[in-house]
Design an enzyme around this catalytic site. Sequence first.
Site, PDB file in Angstrom:
ATOM      1  N   TYR A 162       5.985  10.841 -37.300  1.00  9.64           N
ATOM      2  CA  TYR A 162       5.910  10.463 -36.098  1.00  9.64           C
ATOM      3  C   TYR A 162       4.595   9.884 -35.549  1.00  9.64           C
ATOM      4  O   TYR A 162       4.156   8.138 -36.055  1.00  9.64           O
ATOM      5  CB  TYR A 162       5.285  11.935 -34.917  1.00  9.64           C
ATOM      6  CG  TYR A 162       5.855  10.918 -33.337  1.00  9.64           C
ATOM      7  CD1 TYR A 162       6.610  10.785 -32.273  1.00  9.64           C
ATOM      8  CD2 TYR A 162       5.309  11.584 -32.792  1.00  9.64           C
ATOM      9  CE1 TYR A 162       6.330  10.735 -31.425  1.00  9.64           C
ATOM     10  CE2 TYR A 162       4.235  11.510 -31.531  1.00  9.64           C
ATOM     11  CZ  TYR A 162       5.463  10.706 -31.031  1.00  9.64           C
ATOM     12  OH  TYR A 162       5.181  10.278 -29.430  1.00  9.64           O
ATOM     13  N   LYS A 166       3.075   5.924 -35.319  1.00  8.65           N
ATOM     14  CA  LYS A 166       2.913   6.165 -34.330  1.00  8.65           C
ATOM     15  C   LYS A 166       1.389   5.040 -34.386  1.00  8.65           C
ATOM     16  O   LYS A 166       1.166   3.922 -32.879  1.00  8.65           O
ATOM     17  CB  LYS A 166       2.615   7.457 -33.569  1.00  8.65           C
ATOM     18  CG  LYS A 166       3.779   7.573 -32.918  1.00  8.65           C
ATOM     19  CD  LYS A 166       4.531   6.858 -31.827  1.00  8.65           C
ATOM     20  CE  LYS A 166       5.101   7.539 -30.276  1.00  8.65           C
ATOM     21  NZ  LYS A 166       6.285   6.086 -29.637  1.00  8.65           N
TER      22      LYS A 166
END
Length: 300
Positions: A162, A166
């Site tokens: 993630y 991101k």
Amino acid sequence: MSLDFGGRVAVVTGAGNGLGRSHALLLGSLGASVVVNDLGGSGAGEGSDASVADGVVAEIKDAGGNAVANPDSVTDGEKIVQCALDHFGRVDIVINNAGILRDKSLHKMSDDDWDMVYEVHLRGAYKVSRAAFPHMREQGYGRFVMTTSAAGIYGNFGQANYSACKLALHGLSQTIAVEGRSKGVQSNTIAPIAASRLMGTVMDEEAMNLLKPEVVSPLVAFLCHESCEDSGGLFEVGAGWISRVRWERSEGAYFDPAGFGIDDVAESWRTVNDFTNATHPKSTGSTFQAIQANPYLKKD
Ligand code: NAI
């Protein structure tokens, strides 16, 4: 002053829940025609349910707004942008918001966990942006908002997949800002914090109440508005707080490129890490300026 979005068309991905729903409702209430995109799967990215996007469209329409539902995955970005063109004839705003979580510490990460998170967050945002950008260039106007995370900016235990994707979204945003500058296309990144089903597993109830998605959306709407002149920015936002984050670079230490070694680096380590005369670089050009300032290069 009252900012509105009359005549503007906005695509909001992952708008069936949480932050995306809140952004879509706000833009719809301010006059934008909204494509409410949502695949309608689980928080981990499994399954699909077209009624999720339909529900938010009904909310926008009930409030007197204009919206259409789109149930495609962001990995089919062209279809989502085509939906905006088919229904509203243009696309002015893209809010890349869709997201899933597959938290695992790195030593337990499966390729599937990595690939799924990459597909939705980074490849999905690329696909939607890639499809919308040429239309924005052509019409000389466009606004993107990417959704990063504190995990992306700072790193976070259990979120290697993630956090990597991101922060990459901010890279994408910064380059769209550079490539779009002469064409009236701007892009900014938000790192929100809000109570949602994605955060439900990691926050207690009191914190969930404080962190309403509705208090993130005004910043998103402002960044999408024609009166906003900022591009390439990164903003942390949540619970009634909005702040800008930027790069900071130490003045650094200079060495003779003709020859220096590990001991020289060790000796200068404090200088390398001394932020007393720090600057806030904004472009790749500033890297070359810093290199050209090397006093050893000026010797003849
Ligand atoms: P949420 O789970 O409430 O909403 C995400 C939406 O994206 C869901 O409705 C889901 O169906 C949709 N979605 C997932 N995969 C999709 C796909 N392939 N195509 C289209 N739609 C898809 O989550 P939340 O919290 O509202 O998150 C929104 C964004 O904000 C995400 O990108 C998340 O990573 C980011 N974020 C959220 C934070 C928070 O505190 N809630 C913190 C930092 C970032």
